[in-house]
Enzyme design. Structure first.
Site, PDB file in Angstrom:
ATOM      1  N   PRO A  12       0.794  -1.225   0.000  1.00  0.00           N
ATOM      2  CA  PRO A  12       0.000   0.000   0.000  1.00  0.00           C
ATOM      3  C   PRO A  12       0.829   1.280   0.000  1.00  0.00           C
ATOM      4  O   PRO A  12       1.894   1.347   0.613  1.00  0.00           O
ATOM      5  CB  PRO A  12      -0.807  -0.095   1.305  1.00  0.00           C
ATOM      6  CG  PRO A  12      -0.077  -1.080   2.140  1.00  0.00           C
ATOM      7  CD  PRO A  12       0.566  -2.043   1.196  1.00  0.00           C
ATOM      8  N   ASN A  13       0.296   2.254  -0.702  1.00  0.00           N
ATOM      9  CA  ASN A  13       0.837   3.621  -0.797  1.00  0.00           C
ATOM     10  C   ASN A  13       2.106   3.737  -1.644  1.00  0.00           C
ATOM     11  O   ASN A  13       2.564   4.845  -1.915  1.00  0.00           O
ATOM     12  CB  ASN A  13       1.074   4.224   0.598  1.00  0.00           C
ATOM     13  CG  ASN A  13      -0.213   4.286   1.396  1.00  0.00           C
ATOM     14  OD1 ASN A  13      -1.202   4.831   0.909  1.00  0.00           O
ATOM     15  ND2 ASN A  13      -0.236   3.721   2.589  1.00  0.00           N
ATOM     16  N   ARG A  20       5.069  11.060  -2.435  1.00  0.00           N
ATOM     17  CA  ARG A  20       4.889  10.742  -1.037  1.00  0.00           C
ATOM     18  C   ARG A  20       6.185  10.939  -0.250  1.00  0.00           C
ATOM     19  O   ARG A  20       7.175  10.254  -0.501  1.00  0.00           O
ATOM     20  CB  ARG A  20       4.497   9.266  -0.969  1.00  0.00           C
ATOM     21  CG  ARG A  20       4.320   8.712   0.399  1.00  0.00           C
ATOM     22  CD  ARG A  20       4.213   7.196   0.339  1.00  0.00           C
ATOM     23  NE  ARG A  20       3.973   6.683   1.676  1.00  0.00           N
ATOM     24  CZ  ARG A  20       4.249   5.452   2.049  1.00  0.00           C
ATOM     25  NH1 ARG A  20       4.765   4.593   1.184  1.00  0.00           N
ATOM     26  NH2 ARG A  20       4.019   5.072   3.273  1.00  0.00           N
ATOM     27  N   TYR A  25      11.284   8.707   1.121  1.00  0.00           N
ATOM     28  CA  TYR A  25      11.191   7.628   0.132  1.00  0.00           C
ATOM     29  C   TYR A  25      11.857   7.940  -1.216  1.00  0.00           C
ATOM     30  O   TYR A  25      11.886   7.078  -2.093  1.00  0.00           O
ATOM     31  CB  TYR A  25       9.717   7.256  -0.090  1.00  0.00           C
ATOM     32  CG  TYR A  25       9.055   6.732   1.170  1.00  0.00           C
ATOM     33  CD1 TYR A  25       9.519   5.570   1.783  1.00  0.00           C
ATOM     34  CD2 TYR A  25       7.990   7.407   1.761  1.00  0.00           C
ATOM     35  CE1 TYR A  25       8.935   5.086   2.945  1.00  0.00           C
ATOM     36  CE2 TYR A  25       7.391   6.926   2.917  1.00  0.00           C
ATOM     37  CZ  TYR A  25       7.861   5.771   3.519  1.00  0.00           C
ATOM     38  OH  TYR A  25       7.289   5.291   4.664  1.00  0.00           O
ATOM     39  N   ASN A  76       8.125  -5.489  -1.129  1.00  0.00           N
ATOM     40  CA  ASN A  76       8.056  -4.376  -0.190  1.00  0.00           C
ATOM     41  C   ASN A  76       6.583  -4.294   0.198  1.00  0.00           C
ATOM     42  O   ASN A  76       5.765  -3.765  -0.554  1.00  0.00           O
ATOM     43  CB  ASN A  76       8.519  -3.065  -0.825  1.00  0.00           C
ATOM     44  CG  ASN A  76       8.462  -1.911   0.174  1.00  0.00           C
ATOM     45  OD1 ASN A  76       7.969  -2.071   1.299  1.00  0.00           O
ATOM     46  ND2 ASN A  76       8.962  -0.752  -0.232  1.00  0.00           N
ATOM     47  N   ALA A  79       3.220  -0.731   4.684  1.00  0.00           N
ATOM     48  CA  ALA A  79       2.724  -0.780   6.066  1.00  0.00           C
ATOM     49  C   ALA A  79       2.261  -2.177   6.473  1.00  0.00           C
ATOM     50  O   ALA A  79       2.275  -2.512   7.664  1.00  0.00           O
ATOM     51  CB  ALA A  79       1.588   0.224   6.237  1.00  0.00           C
ATOM     52  N   GLU A 100      12.767  -9.519   1.351  1.00  0.00           N
ATOM     53  CA  GLU A 100      11.994  -8.361   1.808  1.00  0.00           C
ATOM     54  C   GLU A 100      12.841  -7.101   1.628  1.00  0.00           C
ATOM     55  O   GLU A 100      14.013  -7.100   1.992  1.00  0.00           O
ATOM     56  CB  GLU A 100      11.677  -8.557   3.299  1.00  0.00           C
ATOM     57  CG  GLU A 100      11.019  -7.364   3.944  1.00  0.00           C
ATOM     58  CD  GLU A 100      10.818  -7.554   5.457  1.00  0.00           C
ATOM     59  OE1 GLU A 100      11.227  -8.595   6.012  1.00  0.00           O
ATOM     60  OE2 GLU A 100      10.269  -6.626   6.067  1.00  0.00           O
ATOM     61  N   HIS A 102      12.895  -2.598   1.863  1.00  0.00           N
ATOM     62  CA  HIS A 102      12.295  -1.323   2.257  1.00  0.00           C
ATOM     63  C   HIS A 102      13.179  -0.187   1.759  1.00  0.00           C
ATOM     64  O   HIS A 102      14.403  -0.280   1.846  1.00  0.00           O
ATOM     65  CB  HIS A 102      12.163  -1.220   3.789  1.00  0.00           C
ATOM     66  CG  HIS A 102      11.274  -2.278   4.329  1.00  0.00           C
ATOM     67  ND1 HIS A 102       9.901  -2.225   4.217  1.00  0.00           N
ATOM     68  CD2 HIS A 102      11.557  -3.462   4.922  1.00  0.00           C
ATOM     69  CE1 HIS A 102       9.385  -3.321   4.742  1.00  0.00           C
ATOM     70  NE2 HIS A 102      10.366  -4.096   5.167  1.00  0.00           N
ATOM     71  N   ARG A 109      13.317   4.436  12.370  1.00  0.00           N
ATOM     72  CA  ARG A 109      12.069   5.204  12.364  1.00  0.00           C
ATOM     73  C   ARG A 109      11.207   4.860  13.586  1.00  0.00           C
ATOM     74  O   ARG A 109      11.717   4.330  14.572  1.00  0.00           O
ATOM     75  CB  ARG A 109      11.352   4.955  11.026  1.00  0.00           C
ATOM     76  CG  ARG A 109      12.240   5.361   9.820  1.00  0.00           C
ATOM     77  CD  ARG A 109      11.528   5.198   8.521  1.00  0.00           C
ATOM     78  NE  ARG A 109      10.343   6.050   8.457  1.00  0.00           N
ATOM     79  CZ  ARG A 109       9.336   5.868   7.598  1.00  0.00           C
ATOM     80  NH1 ARG A 109       9.393   4.878   6.724  1.00  0.00           N
ATOM     81  NH2 ARG A 109       8.298   6.673   7.605  1.00  0.00           N
TER      82      ARG A 109
HETATM   83  C1  DQA Z   1       8.325   1.062   3.695  1.00  0.00           C
HETATM   84  C2  DQA Z   1       8.399   1.273   5.220  1.00  0.00           C
HETATM   85  C3  DQA Z   1       7.044   1.068   5.871  1.00  0.00           C
HETATM   86  O1  DQA Z   1       7.134   1.289   7.268  1.00  0.00           O
HETATM   87  C4  DQA Z   1       6.040   2.049   5.287  1.00  0.00           C
HETATM   88  O2  DQA Z   1       4.769   1.820   5.832  1.00  0.00           O
HETATM   89  C5  DQA Z   1       6.008   2.027   3.803  1.00  0.00           C
HETATM   90  C6  DQA Z   1       7.249   1.941   3.061  1.00  0.00           C
HETATM   91  C7  DQA Z   1       9.657   1.404   3.004  1.00  0.00           C
HETATM   92  O3  DQA Z   1       9.828   0.989   1.864  1.00  0.00           O
HETATM   93  O4  DQA Z   1      10.507   2.084   3.583  1.00  0.00           O
HETATM   94  O5  DQA Z   1       4.948   2.156   3.188  1.00  0.00           O
HETATM   95  O6  DQA Z   1       8.033  -0.291   3.444  1.00  0.00           O
END
Ligand code: DQA
Length: 151
Positions: A12-13, A20, A25, A76, A79, A100, A102, A109
């Site tokens: 998501p997002n 964003r 990011y 990735n 959240a 995995e 990020h 964080r």
């Molecule tokens: C994320 C880190 C997560 O905590 C966050 O909710 C994201 C992006 C990252 O790529 O740094 O949406 O996965």
């Protein structure tokens, strides 16, 4: 060398990348990242299929459908990393080797980002290198799969 098929999953997002919180990011869009990854994939004799969803169930369905189709998964989960037992169970259910990634260093964080449900079912995790995390994750995954093949 056999071509590897890799599923790249974005949670998501991540469709908002570029807009964003660019200070966290980065400024690349998701399309930019997918293009970079596909180019890297070609050099590694790997074909990538990239999928993004804001819906947990859609990600779970896509993981199930990966059975028999993909050699590895690069994820990735956004959240959902910190909340989704369902995504973790899907990954451990299909047993497809998974890395995995990020963009941000989740351990620098908020404390709610420090726990990953995915980490225990992944080969490993790369966190904190921006878009480079994806490229490094792909390299690590392909390296792992080639070693498996050689056994
Ligand atoms: C994320 C880190 C997560 O905590 C966050 O909710 C994201 C992006 C990252 O790529 O740094 O949406 O996965």
């Amino acid at each position: 060398m056999r071509q590897l098929n890799i599923l790249v999953l974005h949670g998501p997002n991540l469709n908002l990348l570029g807009l964003r919180e660019p200070q966290i990011y980065g400024s690349l869009t998701l399309d930019d990242i997918n293009t970079l990854l596909s180019e890297e994939g070609k050099m590694l004799h790997s074909e990538l299929f990239c999928f993004q969803s804001n819906h947990e169930g859609a990600l779970v369905d896509t993981i199930h459908q990966a059975l028999g189709k993909y050699d590895g998964i690069l994820i990735n989960a956004g959240a959902y990393t910190h909340t989704s037992v369902a995504i973790r169970d899907a990954l451990s259910g299909v047993k497809i080797p998974t890395v995995e990634v990020h963009l941000s260093n989740i351990y620098q964080r908020e404390s709610f980002r420090h726990h990953s449900y995915i980490a225990p079912v992944a080969i490993g995790q790369i966190s904190g290198f921006g878009a480079e995390s994806y490229r490094l994750g792909l390299l690590a995954l392909v390296h792992y799969l080639r070693k498996l093949e050689a056994k």
